[in-house]
Design a protein around this motif. Structure first.
Motif, PDB file in Angstrom:
ATOM      1  N   ASP A 107       5.708  13.332  -3.203  1.00  0.00           N
ATOM      2  CA  ASP A 107       6.426  12.306  -3.955  1.00  0.00           C
ATOM      3  C   ASP A 107       5.953  10.905  -3.590  1.00  0.00           C
ATOM      4  O   ASP A 107       5.696  10.070  -4.456  1.00  0.00           O
ATOM      5  N   LEU A 108       5.860  10.664  -2.281  1.00  0.00           N
ATOM      6  CA  LEU A 108       5.506   9.320  -1.824  1.00  0.00           C
ATOM      7  C   LEU A 108       4.076   8.955  -2.177  1.00  0.00           C
ATOM      8  O   LEU A 108       3.793   7.798  -2.493  1.00  0.00           O
ATOM      9  N   THR A 109       3.173   9.924  -2.158  1.00  0.00           N
ATOM     10  CA  THR A 109       1.793   9.641  -2.570  1.00  0.00           C
ATOM     11  C   THR A 109       1.778   9.153  -4.018  1.00  0.00           C
ATOM     12  O   THR A 109       1.077   8.197  -4.350  1.00  0.00           O
ATOM     13  N   GLU A 110       2.570   9.783  -4.872  1.00  0.00           N
ATOM     14  CA  GLU A 110       2.605   9.364  -6.278  1.00  0.00           C
ATOM     15  C   GLU A 110       3.332   8.034  -6.460  1.00  0.00           C
ATOM     16  O   GLU A 110       2.940   7.214  -7.292  1.00  0.00           O
ATOM     17  N   PHE A 111       4.362   7.801  -5.685  1.00  0.00           N
ATOM     18  CA  PHE A 111       5.051   6.507  -5.706  1.00  0.00           C
ATOM     19  C   PHE A 111       4.076   5.403  -5.303  1.00  0.00           C
ATOM     20  O   PHE A 111       3.979   4.361  -5.959  1.00  0.00           O
ATOM     21  N   GLU A 112       3.356   5.649  -4.215  1.00  0.00           N
ATOM     22  CA  GLU A 112       2.365   4.683  -3.734  1.00  0.00           C
ATOM     23  C   GLU A 112       1.260   4.480  -4.769  1.00  0.00           C
ATOM     24  O   GLU A 112       0.836   3.344  -5.016  1.00  0.00           O
ATOM     25  N   ARG A 113       0.776   5.577  -5.374  1.00  0.00           N
ATOM     26  CA  ARG A 113      -0.270   5.488  -6.391  1.00  0.00           C
ATOM     27  C   ARG A 113       0.159   4.518  -7.495  1.00  0.00           C
ATOM     28  O   ARG A 113      -0.602   3.649  -7.906  1.00  0.00           O
ATOM     29  N   THR A 114       1.403   4.678  -7.961  1.00  0.00           N
ATOM     30  CA  THR A 114       1.911   3.824  -9.042  1.00  0.00           C
ATOM     31  C   THR A 114       1.871   2.362  -8.637  1.00  0.00           C
ATOM     32  O   THR A 114       1.390   1.511  -9.384  1.00  0.00           O
TER      33      THR A 114
ATOM     34  N   LYS B 134      20.303  -1.208  -9.120  1.00  0.00           N
ATOM     35  CA  LYS B 134      19.591  -2.414  -9.551  1.00  0.00           C
ATOM     36  C   LYS B 134      19.010  -3.171  -8.362  1.00  0.00           C
ATOM     37  O   LYS B 134      17.894  -3.685  -8.431  1.00  0.00           O
ATOM     38  N   LYS B 135      19.745  -3.214  -7.263  1.00  0.00           N
ATOM     39  CA  LYS B 135      19.284  -3.947  -6.080  1.00  0.00           C
ATOM     40  C   LYS B 135      17.980  -3.367  -5.535  1.00  0.00           C
ATOM     41  O   LYS B 135      17.043  -4.104  -5.237  1.00  0.00           O
ATOM     42  N   ILE B 136      17.904  -2.046  -5.410  1.00  0.00           N
ATOM     43  CA  ILE B 136      16.700  -1.429  -4.863  1.00  0.00           C
ATOM     44  C   ILE B 136      15.517  -1.592  -5.831  1.00  0.00           C
ATOM     45  O   ILE B 136      14.381  -1.808  -5.407  1.00  0.00           O
ATOM     46  N   ILE B 137      15.785  -1.538  -7.125  1.00  0.00           N
ATOM     47  CA  ILE B 137      14.719  -1.734  -8.116  1.00  0.00           C
ATOM     48  C   ILE B 137      14.214  -3.170  -8.059  1.00  0.00           C
ATOM     49  O   ILE B 137      13.004  -3.408  -8.087  1.00  0.00           O
ATOM     50  N   ASP B 138      15.131  -4.134  -7.970  1.00  0.00           N
ATOM     51  CA  ASP B 138      14.721  -5.539  -7.856  1.00  0.00           C
ATOM     52  C   ASP B 138      13.896  -5.764  -6.599  1.00  0.00           C
ATOM     53  O   ASP B 138      12.870  -6.457  -6.630  1.00  0.00           O
ATOM     54  N   GLU B 139      14.341  -5.189  -5.511  1.00  0.00           N
ATOM     55  CA  GLU B 139      13.602  -5.321  -4.252  1.00  0.00           C
ATOM     56  C   GLU B 139      12.195  -4.727  -4.390  1.00  0.00           C
ATOM     57  O   GLU B 139      11.208  -5.330  -3.985  1.00  0.00           O
ATOM     58  N   TYR B 140      12.125  -3.546  -4.984  1.00  0.00           N
ATOM     59  CA  TYR B 140      10.827  -2.893  -5.194  1.00  0.00           C
ATOM     60  C   TYR B 140       9.924  -3.737  -6.097  1.00  0.00           C
ATOM     61  O   TYR B 140       8.738  -3.917  -5.803  1.00  0.00           O
ATOM     62  N   ASN B 141      10.463  -4.260  -7.168  1.00  0.00           N
ATOM     63  CA  ASN B 141       9.668  -5.049  -8.114  1.00  0.00           C
ATOM     64  C   ASN B 141       9.152  -6.355  -7.520  1.00  0.00           C
ATOM     65  O   ASN B 141       8.216  -6.950  -8.056  1.00  0.00           O
ATOM     66  N   ASN B 142       9.740  -6.806  -6.420  1.00  0.00           N
ATOM     67  CA  ASN B 142       9.296  -8.043  -5.769  1.00  0.00           C
ATOM     68  C   ASN B 142       8.245  -7.817  -4.687  1.00  0.00           C
ATOM     69  O   ASN B 142       7.801  -8.775  -4.051  1.00  0.00           O
ATOM     70  N   ILE B 143       7.848  -6.578  -4.477  1.00  0.00           N
ATOM     71  CA  ILE B 143       6.849  -6.278  -3.450  1.00  0.00           C
ATOM     72  C   ILE B 143       5.477  -6.732  -3.935  1.00  0.00           C
ATOM     73  O   ILE B 143       5.048  -6.378  -5.033  1.00  0.00           O
ATOM     74  N   LYS B 144       4.793  -7.494  -3.091  1.00  0.00           N
ATOM     75  CA  LYS B 144       3.491  -8.058  -3.463  1.00  0.00           C
ATOM     76  C   LYS B 144       2.328  -7.553  -2.613  1.00  0.00           C
ATOM     77  O   LYS B 144       1.176  -7.637  -3.024  1.00  0.00           O
ATOM     78  N   LYS B 145       2.608  -7.061  -1.413  1.00  0.00           N
ATOM     79  CA  LYS B 145       1.539  -6.662  -0.492  1.00  0.00           C
ATOM     80  C   LYS B 145       1.776  -5.246   0.019  1.00  0.00           C
ATOM     81  O   LYS B 145       2.934  -4.807   0.123  1.00  0.00           O
ATOM     82  N   PRO B 146       0.686  -4.546   0.388  1.00  0.00           N
ATOM     83  CA  PRO B 146       0.837  -3.191   0.933  1.00  0.00           C
ATOM     84  C   PRO B 146       1.788  -3.127   2.136  1.00  0.00           C
ATOM     85  O   PRO B 146       2.568  -2.178   2.253  1.00  0.00           O
TER      86      PRO B 146
ATOM     87  N   PHE C 147      -1.874  12.298   0.892  1.00  0.00           N
ATOM     88  CA  PHE C 147      -1.831  10.917   1.359  1.00  0.00           C
ATOM     89  C   PHE C 147      -2.697  10.031   0.478  1.00  0.00           C
ATOM     90  O   PHE C 147      -3.575  10.507  -0.249  1.00  0.00           O
ATOM     91  N   LEU C 148      -2.436   8.731   0.561  1.00  0.00           N
ATOM     92  CA  LEU C 148      -3.150   7.737  -0.237  1.00  0.00           C
ATOM     93  C   LEU C 148      -3.996   6.851   0.660  1.00  0.00           C
ATOM     94  O   LEU C 148      -3.592   6.504   1.775  1.00  0.00           O
TER      95      LEU C 148
ATOM     96  N   PHE D 195       0.108   0.830  -6.158  1.00  0.00           N
ATOM     97  CA  PHE D 195      -1.246   0.329  -5.899  1.00  0.00           C
ATOM     98  C   PHE D 195      -2.031   0.129  -7.192  1.00  0.00           C
ATOM     99  O   PHE D 195      -2.764  -0.855  -7.336  1.00  0.00           O
ATOM    100  N   ILE D 196      -1.881   1.021  -8.150  1.00  0.00           N
ATOM    101  CA  ILE D 196      -2.576   0.859  -9.435  1.00  0.00           C
ATOM    102  C   ILE D 196      -2.016  -0.346 -10.184  1.00  0.00           C
ATOM    103  O   ILE D 196      -2.785  -1.155 -10.718  1.00  0.00           O
ATOM    104  N   LYS D 197      -0.689  -0.490 -10.201  1.00  0.00           N
ATOM    105  CA  LYS D 197      -0.071  -1.656 -10.860  1.00  0.00           C
ATOM    106  C   LYS D 197      -0.577  -2.967 -10.253  1.00  0.00           C
ATOM    107  O   LYS D 197      -0.621  -3.988 -10.922  1.00  0.00           O
TER     108      LYS D 197
END
Length: 185
Positions: free
Chosen positions: A70-77, A2-14, A106-107, A79-81
């Motif tokens: 994997d990371l390219t697709e993670f980043e894609r998600t 949950k902690k890592i998901i919360d941290e991820y969900n709070n990311i606002k900038k590249p 790469f993205l 950046f699109i969001k």
């Protein structure tokens, strides 16, 4: 988790996403045997083509490992969001999907009037680099790839077989073979 998901969900900038990935996600991959493979594993490269499975965003947050695919697709998600214009690219030598040369994905994203390379998995060109146009960005990334191949002893005639191709989101949980084929089709 949950902690890592919360941290991820709070990311606002590249820049925040970049720091998150560098700090929280290790280089590696998940195999079709559910094993996590890290570069320190003796069979890391040997079994990659047969074992690799493309992870989705939740898999990466759970497993805390990913390779460039994997990371390219993670980043894609992310950046699109967050409403960025993006393009993703793939590098390979020739169409022989199982050769001795590395592949790379790469993205890139648009920030005002500049194109940015968002690179986490390639430690030699890691960072967020800005370019005046996409042509300059792709030329830079291609030169990095060629330099890496030179270190591996690429033959001159194989350099002519390098493919740089833009691609769209692949299907989740596919093998390395399926991933490469979906891009090169």
């Amino acid at each position: 988790m949950k902690k890592i998901i919360d941290e991820y969900n709070n990311i606002k900038k590249p820049e925040e996403l970049y720091n998150f990935l560098c700090d929280k996600i290790s280089y590696g991959y998940k195999g079709n045997d559910n094993k996590l493979y890290l570069p320190s594993d003796k069979d890391f490269n040997k079994v990659w083509y047969e074992k690799y499975t493309l992870q989705n965003e939740n898999d990466i947050l759970k497993n805390k490992v990913g390779n460039c695919y994997d990371l390219t697709e993670f980043e894609r998600t992310w950046f699109i969001k967050n409403n960025y214009e993006i393009e993703t690219y793939f590098l390979i030598v020739g169409t022989n999907k199982k050769n001795n040369y590395p592949t790379h994905s790469f993205l890139t994203y648009k920030d005002n009037d500049e194109w940015c390379l968002f690179e986490v998995s390639d430690e030699k060109s890691r960072g967020i680099l800005k370019f005046k146009d996409m042509h300059e960005l792709l030329k830079y990334k291609l030169n990095i790839y060629i330099n890496d191949l030179n270190l591996l002893g690429i033959k001159e005639d194989d350099k002519e077989k390098i493919i740089l191709k833009e691609f769209t989101k692949p299907i989740e949980h596919i093998s390395a073979k399926e991933y490469i084929e979906s891009i090169l089709k």
